[in-house]
Design a protein around this motif. Sequence first.
Motif, PDB file in Angstrom:
ATOM      1  N   VAL A 257       0.786  -1.230  -0.093  1.00 45.35           N
ATOM      2  CA  VAL A 257       0.063   0.314  -0.315  1.00 45.35           C
ATOM      3  C   VAL A 257       0.892   1.012   0.108  1.00 45.35           C
ATOM      4  CG1 VAL A 257      -1.660   1.273   1.212  1.00 45.35           C
ATOM      5  CG2 VAL A 257      -2.003  -1.179   1.145  1.00 45.35           C
ATOM      6  N   LEU A 258       2.240   1.104   0.705  1.00 45.17           N
ATOM      7  CA  LEU A 258       3.165   2.535   0.957  1.00 45.17           C
ATOM      8  C   LEU A 258       3.556   2.613  -0.134  1.00 45.17           C
ATOM      9  CD1 LEU A 258       4.170   4.977   2.324  1.00 45.17           C
ATOM     10  CD2 LEU A 258       6.038   2.698   3.360  1.00 45.17           C
ATOM     11  N   ALA A 259       4.078   1.846  -1.145  1.00 44.67           N
ATOM     12  CA  ALA A 259       4.726   1.715  -2.387  1.00 44.67           C
ATOM     13  C   ALA A 259       3.710   2.716  -3.391  1.00 44.67           C
ATOM     14  CB  ALA A 259       5.125   0.477  -2.835  1.00 44.67           C
ATOM     15  N   ILE A 260       2.551   2.117  -3.176  1.00 44.86           N
ATOM     16  CA  ILE A 260       1.335   2.932  -4.563  1.00 44.86           C
ATOM     17  C   ILE A 260       1.397   3.880  -3.793  1.00 44.86           C
ATOM     18  CG2 ILE A 260      -1.422   2.376  -5.328  1.00 44.86           C
ATOM     19  CD1 ILE A 260      -1.135  -0.728  -5.160  1.00 44.86           C
ATOM     20  N   VAL A 261       0.858   4.015  -2.916  1.00 45.55           N
ATOM     21  CA  VAL A 261       0.910   5.398  -2.650  1.00 45.55           C
ATOM     22  C   VAL A 261       2.442   6.661  -2.462  1.00 45.55           C
ATOM     23  CG1 VAL A 261       0.443   7.098  -0.087  1.00 45.55           C
ATOM     24  CG2 VAL A 261      -0.528   5.247  -0.166  1.00 45.55           C
ATOM     25  N   LEU A 262       3.430   6.274  -2.922  1.00 51.32           N
ATOM     26  CA  LEU A 262       4.272   6.829  -2.486  1.00 51.32           C
ATOM     27  C   LEU A 262       4.246   7.040  -4.354  1.00 51.32           C
ATOM     28  CD1 LEU A 262       7.000   5.592  -0.189  1.00 51.32           C
ATOM     29  CD2 LEU A 262       5.932   7.577  -0.419  1.00 51.32           C
ATOM     30  N   PHE A 263       4.196   6.254  -5.333  1.00 50.94           N
ATOM     31  CA  PHE A 263       4.534   6.543  -6.255  1.00 50.94           C
ATOM     32  C   PHE A 263       3.306   7.078  -6.904  1.00 50.94           C
ATOM     33  CE2 PHE A 263       6.907   2.328  -7.743  1.00 50.94           C
ATOM     34  CZ  PHE A 263       7.473   2.743  -8.513  1.00 50.94           C
ATOM     35  N   TYR A 264       2.269   8.117  -6.288  1.00 51.83           N
ATOM     36  CA  TYR A 264       1.521   8.431  -6.750  1.00 51.83           C
ATOM     37  C   TYR A 264       2.045   9.982  -6.835  1.00 51.83           C
ATOM     38  CZ  TYR A 264      -3.430  10.787  -7.267  1.00 51.83           C
ATOM     39  OH  TYR A 264      -4.017  12.032  -7.175  1.00 51.83           O
ATOM     40  N   PHE A 265       1.855  10.071  -4.916  1.00 51.51           N
ATOM     41  CA  PHE A 265       2.907  12.395  -5.030  1.00 51.51           C
ATOM     42  C   PHE A 265       3.982  11.368  -5.217  1.00 51.51           C
ATOM     43  CE2 PHE A 265      -0.768  10.577  -1.646  1.00 51.51           C
ATOM     44  CZ  PHE A 265      -1.844  11.332  -2.071  1.00 51.51           C
ATOM     45  N   VAL A 266       5.275  11.214  -5.199  1.00 50.30           N
ATOM     46  CA  VAL A 266       6.623  11.253  -5.868  1.00 50.30           C
ATOM     47  C   VAL A 266       6.999   9.843  -6.482  1.00 50.30           C
ATOM     48  CG1 VAL A 266       7.478  12.456  -3.816  1.00 50.30           C
ATOM     49  CG2 VAL A 266       6.505  10.119  -3.314  1.00 50.30           C
TER      50      VAL A 266
ATOM     51  N   THR B  57      10.442   7.573  -5.913  1.00 51.74           N
ATOM     52  CA  THR B  57      10.456   6.377  -5.756  1.00 51.74           C
ATOM     53  C   THR B  57      10.817   4.725  -6.741  1.00 51.74           C
ATOM     54  OG1 THR B  57       7.725   7.216  -4.696  1.00 51.74           O
ATOM     55  CG2 THR B  57       8.438   4.297  -5.332  1.00 51.74           C
ATOM     56  N   LEU B  58       9.977   5.323  -8.407  1.00 48.21           N
ATOM     57  CA  LEU B  58      11.205   4.625  -9.275  1.00 48.21           C
ATOM     58  C   LEU B  58      12.736   4.644  -9.120  1.00 48.21           C
ATOM     59  CD1 LEU B  58      10.601   3.529 -12.206  1.00 48.21           C
ATOM     60  CD2 LEU B  58      11.315   5.496 -13.180  1.00 48.21           C
ATOM     61  N   THR B  59      13.235   5.528  -8.750  1.00 45.00           N
ATOM     62  CA  THR B  59      14.816   6.161  -8.442  1.00 45.00           C
ATOM     63  C   THR B  59      14.963   4.265  -7.278  1.00 45.00           C
ATOM     64  OG1 THR B  59      14.842   7.492  -9.074  1.00 45.00           O
ATOM     65  CG2 THR B  59      17.035   6.550  -8.020  1.00 45.00           C
ATOM     66  N   PHE B  60      14.410   4.511  -6.097  1.00 48.25           N
ATOM     67  CA  PHE B  60      14.338   3.436  -5.274  1.00 48.25           C
ATOM     68  C   PHE B  60      13.771   2.641  -5.560  1.00 48.25           C
ATOM     69  CE2 PHE B  60      12.659   1.357  -1.468  1.00 48.25           C
ATOM     70  CZ  PHE B  60      13.939   1.531  -0.533  1.00 48.25           C
ATOM     71  N   PHE B  61      13.202   2.358  -6.882  1.00 46.14           N
ATOM     72  CA  PHE B  61      12.353   1.154  -6.803  1.00 46.14           C
ATOM     73  C   PHE B  61      13.476   0.119  -8.001  1.00 46.14           C
ATOM     74  CE2 PHE B  61      11.166  -1.293 -10.230  1.00 46.14           C
ATOM     75  CZ  PHE B  61      10.079  -2.763 -10.274  1.00 46.14           C
ATOM     76  N   VAL B  62      14.618   0.923  -8.498  1.00 49.15           N
ATOM     77  CA  VAL B  62      15.507   0.439  -9.728  1.00 49.15           C
ATOM     78  C   VAL B  62      16.954  -0.080  -9.018  1.00 49.15           C
ATOM     79  CG1 VAL B  62      17.175   1.502 -10.935  1.00 49.15           C
ATOM     80  CG2 VAL B  62      14.728   2.031 -10.955  1.00 49.15           C
ATOM     81  N   LEU B  63      17.154   0.892  -7.540  1.00 50.86           N
ATOM     82  CA  LEU B  63      18.966   0.545  -6.780  1.00 50.86           C
ATOM     83  C   LEU B  63      17.166  -0.804  -5.936  1.00 50.86           C
ATOM     84  CD1 LEU B  63      18.797   4.441  -5.254  1.00 50.86           C
ATOM     85  CD2 LEU B  63      20.264   2.711  -6.802  1.00 50.86           C
ATOM     86  N   ILE B  64      16.321  -0.547  -5.644  1.00 49.82           N
ATOM     87  CA  ILE B  64      16.273  -1.956  -4.849  1.00 49.82           C
ATOM     88  C   ILE B  64      16.017  -2.969  -5.653  1.00 49.82           C
ATOM     89  CG2 ILE B  64      13.809  -2.061  -4.641  1.00 49.82           C
ATOM     90  CD1 ILE B  64      14.040  -2.946  -1.808  1.00 49.82           C
TER      91      ILE B  64
ATOM     92  N   PHE C  24       2.775  -0.272 -14.193  1.00 52.57           N
ATOM     93  CA  PHE C  24       4.513  -0.383 -13.002  1.00 52.57           C
ATOM     94  C   PHE C  24       4.145  -0.537 -11.692  1.00 52.57           C
ATOM     95  CE2 PHE C  24       8.370   1.084 -12.045  1.00 52.57           C
ATOM     96  CZ  PHE C  24       9.083  -0.180 -13.060  1.00 52.57           C
ATOM     97  N   SER C  25       3.344   0.382 -11.638  1.00 46.19           N
ATOM     98  CA  SER C  25       3.338   0.354  -9.801  1.00 46.19           C
ATOM     99  C   SER C  25       2.971   0.009  -8.740  1.00 46.19           C
ATOM    100  CB  SER C  25       2.095   2.286  -9.536  1.00 46.19           C
ATOM    101  OG  SER C  25       2.351   3.233 -10.259  1.00 46.19           O
ATOM    102  N   PHE C  26       1.567  -0.334  -9.348  1.00 49.69           N
ATOM    103  CA  PHE C  26       1.079  -1.943  -8.934  1.00 49.69           C
ATOM    104  C   PHE C  26       2.228  -3.007  -9.033  1.00 49.69           C
ATOM    105  CE2 PHE C  26      -1.069  -6.624  -9.557  1.00 49.69           C
ATOM    106  CZ  PHE C  26      -1.947  -6.388  -8.320  1.00 49.69           C
ATOM    107  N   LEU C  27       2.974  -3.588 -10.021  1.00 48.00           N
ATOM    108  CA  LEU C  27       3.741  -4.589 -10.277  1.00 48.00           C
ATOM    109  C   LEU C  27       5.155  -4.362  -9.369  1.00 48.00           C
ATOM    110  CD1 LEU C  27       4.427  -4.945 -13.620  1.00 48.00           C
ATOM    111  CD2 LEU C  27       3.098  -6.513 -12.339  1.00 48.00           C
ATOM    112  N   ALA C  28       5.572  -2.989  -9.322  1.00 48.38           N
ATOM    113  CA  ALA C  28       6.337  -2.213  -8.183  1.00 48.38           C
ATOM    114  C   ALA C  28       5.904  -2.611  -7.389  1.00 48.38           C
ATOM    115  CB  ALA C  28       6.843  -1.304  -8.533  1.00 48.38           C
TER     116      ALA C  28
END
Length: 295
Positions: A72-81, A85-92, A271-275
Amino acid sequence: MKIKKLSILGSFVALWLTSHLSDIKQIFVGFLLILTFGILHGANDLVISKKMNANNLPNFHKNVLQYLSIIVLAIVLFYFVPFITLTFFVLISGLHFGEQHWNHLFEEKNAVLKNSFFTVYGLLILLLLFYFNYTIVIDVVKSITAVSITSNSILYSLLIILVTFISLSLYLYRTNEQFKKELFEELFYLLLFVLLFKVSSLIWGFTIYFIIWHSLPSLSDQIQYLYGESSSANFIKYFKDAFLYWILALIGLAVFYYYFNDSQYFISIFFSFLAAITFPHVLVIFTMFKIKKPS
């Protein structure tokens, strides 16, 4: 070693298919593999978490709540920032890919050094893929984040990660005998990835690495952790345990597609859902590798 041989064979088969499949067919087969083996390899996270907390049911319930909260937090973060969030997703994702690829190959007591190397290696794979498909990557990033990146930013990022990878490899070559034994073989695999990414589309190139070099080895490790041995019989057990979660994930994606396929925001939402479901999966596997002895 057996899974590594299968990965090499699968890569050359995929390379051969590249010249025989149109771009549309590559996309179709790529998504088919991602929706089957790709999602399946993360469908047993809660079963793995349950085993890690076999004697502590309240802790397992706590982990389930944390797992869902991260999604849930990831979806919210993808919406607001979205860009952060995408940068952090690539790193992780880099850490996750590198950990899966290298965890068996050498034991490094320095956790910071080990995880740094995992991350740099995984980022090197991703940036090589992005570099050879920079036009599409730029469009995808803009559609998700509304931020326009340039081909130079991808190139400079790749060069920085490449220099870092070389530096860490030289250090580990001098200090780690097991790494020294594996390095030249791994460099051959890197050259193979470069060739695959250069001649493949973005989706096809990603599919080749994600399925053949990540998901299938990850399935083998998870099966070994859950059932004691990686075998065809235990794969059937894994599939039965994962089936409900896998189907629920596919239904969720189908619902998103049904309601948002004509929306300009569909790519971002999809993409937000998959991430979002990837973030807790990375945490579960990271913990599993801490417990599981390398095979």
